[in-house]
Design an enzyme around this catalytic site. Structure first.
Site, PDB file in Angstrom:
ATOM      1  N   HIS A   1      12.594  17.905  -2.047  1.00 55.24           N
ATOM      2  CA  HIS A   1      11.566  15.967  -2.839  1.00 55.24           C
ATOM      3  C   HIS A   1      12.511  15.808  -4.437  1.00 55.24           C
ATOM      4  O   HIS A   1      12.766  15.029  -4.938  1.00 55.24           O
ATOM      5  CB  HIS A   1      10.508  17.011  -2.982  1.00 55.24           C
ATOM      6  N   GLU A   2      12.110  17.737  -5.355  1.00 59.61           N
ATOM      7  CA  GLU A   2      13.055  17.108  -6.288  1.00 59.61           C
ATOM      8  C   GLU A   2      14.785  17.345  -6.759  1.00 59.61           C
ATOM      9  O   GLU A   2      14.531  15.871  -7.762  1.00 59.61           O
ATOM     10  CB  GLU A   2      12.546  18.582  -7.117  1.00 59.61           C
TER      11      GLU A   2
ATOM     12  N   HIS B   1      14.350  12.667  -7.763  1.00 58.73           N
ATOM     13  CA  HIS B   1      14.238  12.843  -8.978  1.00 58.73           C
ATOM     14  C   HIS B   1      15.602  12.997  -9.699  1.00 58.73           C
ATOM     15  O   HIS B   1      16.054  12.528 -10.021  1.00 58.73           O
ATOM     16  CB  HIS B   1      13.317  13.443  -9.276  1.00 58.73           C
TER      17      HIS B   1
END
Length: 427
Positions: free
Chosen positions: A22-23, A26
């Site tokens: 997920h990170e 970003h």
């Protein structure tokens, strides 16, 4: 003891993979957009390990319950560790400050003591203060654009000049950065479901509406349905895939429905009443059929897409039921519930653990896209408002919205956690 250790390891691995994926979404698109990523952290709390590469500090922290990408100027960036009156150590290169040490945990080789009076590390890039304790001469020193600052906990990050801050990127770039985390969770789910499909040598459930098996003494068998029959309509509405078929039947427990199906070359219509069963505290309808199996390599690989889509629709319906069916904390699950379910998945083997990971990944992706401030979906909503207004919301208003959203999530998480502890360990 062995099972507990296995559960803990599985929980850390599964949760760690979800957070990293997920990170990283970003992180990757922030880098591509020219936004400075000051820190990429796995875990929360005290720092265990840290190293720097390509202007980013990578940290591993003590508590394996999350992680974050700290982008310059974003809400997650808690600012520099400087304030007027503090004593720091600085390193100079040709009268240009290259490192600022505000931590007591580290020392700088040939560092110069410097008491801060004023500073600007955003636009002007300078420090003003007294060097070596000499308060008779106020000095202003220029700071290198790529200078670093060692914060109180010993983490070394780059300073955040305005040109590399989050808000300096174009609107579409910021929106893509916000969307990239959930997007990566969906991509992870597709990959994991494809792996599961390849592992199932006996084939995977087809997403067609063709029946694979009919259970003995079930509603379906008593109604005359047979293996190979293809259900085409429910109550006159066309159903195109197994996900829509099962969702519709499950949503009508105990209520008579009309099924239209093909048996060979003939089309028949029957009326059935789905049996009411209770699963995870919810009443659902069941007629006792399973999907046909696809044994082809292509079909098993396509399970990456079909399995993810089925999971998306199921979770979406569950979210809708959370509000339409009456709000109940038992319909939600926090870290305690995830840990308890990890134990069950770990006991059942690798395939079950992978399925649980894919389920959590889709869940994380969908929940993060909800338009709740402090979540990625809330940030995307602010991006949409900015596009409509053709200018960003005032910083004070945006901060107030984010704080309100954060407080709401904290209170909800506390309530869910207490409820999970009661459900799984006390009740």
């Amino acid at each position: 003891m062995h099972n507990t250790l296995l559960t803990i390891i599985t929980f850390i691995v599964v949760f760690g993979i979800l957070v990293i994926v997920h990170e990283f979404g970003h992180f990757y698109f922030a880098k591509k957009s020219g936004i400075l990523v000051r820190e990429f952290s796995i875990g929360m709390g005290p720092k265990l390990i840290a190293f720097r590469k390509n202007h980013t500090s990578y940290t591993l922290r003590l508590l394996p319950v999350g992680g974050y990408v700290r982008m310059a100027g974003a809400q997650e960036d808690d600012g520099d560790a400087l304030q007027a009156g503090v004593m720091v150590n600085i390193q100079l290169n040709e009268n240009l400050v290259t490192r600022i040490n505000a931590s007591q945990k580290q020392t700088l080789f040939q560092g110069v003591p410097f008491q801060i009076v004023n500073f600007d590390l955003t636009d002007g890039l300078w420090l003003e203060g007294y060097e070596n304790g000499d308060e008779s001469a106020l000095k202003r020193l220029n700071v290198d654009h790529d200078a670093t600052i060692i914060e109180h906990d010993g983490t070394e990050v780059q300073i955040a000049p305005r040109d590399v801050q989050f808000q300096s990127a174009k609107l579409w770039q910021r929106a893509l950065v916000n969307f990239a985390g959930p997007m990566n969770n969906f991509i992870l789910a597709i990959v994991v479901f494809a792996i599961i499909g390849l592992m199932q040598t006996g084939g995977i459930p087809s997403n067609s509406t063709k029946i694979g098996t009919v259970m003995e003494n079930s509603v379906a068998q008593k109604a005359g349905l047979q293996k190979g029959d293809e259900i085409t309509k429910i109550n006159g509405k066309v159903v195109k895939d197994w996900s829509a078929l099962s969702t519709t039947l499950q949503s009508d427990p105990g209520k008579q429905v009309t099924l239209t199906y093909k048996h060979g070359t003939t089309t028949n219509t029957i009326k059935v009443t789905p049996k009411v069963i209770t699963t995870q505290g919810q009443k659902v309808g069941q007629i006792g059929i399973t999907a046909a199996v696809d044994k082809s390599i292509g079909g098993r690989l396509m399970y990456g897409l079909t399995g993810t889509w089925t999971m998306v629709t199921n979770i979406w319906h569950a979210l809708a039921n959370l509000f339409t069916g009456g709000f109940n904390l038992n319909k939600l699950g926090g870290p305690v519930a995830i840990f308890a379910n990890t134990e069950q998945a770990a006991k059942m083997g690798l395939a079950s653990t992978l399925f649980f990971m894919a389920f959590l990944s889709v869940n994380l992706g969908i929940v993060n896209l909800l338009p709740i401030p402090a979540l990625d979906g809330g940030k995307l909503l602010l991006n949409v408002l900015e596009a409509i207004r053709r200018k960003p919301l005032p910083e004070s208003a945006e901060n107030a919205v984010q704080i309100a959203g954060f407080l709401f999530l904290i209170l909800l998480m506390i309530a869910v956690t207490f409820n999970d502890v009661y459900r799984y360990f006390i009740k």
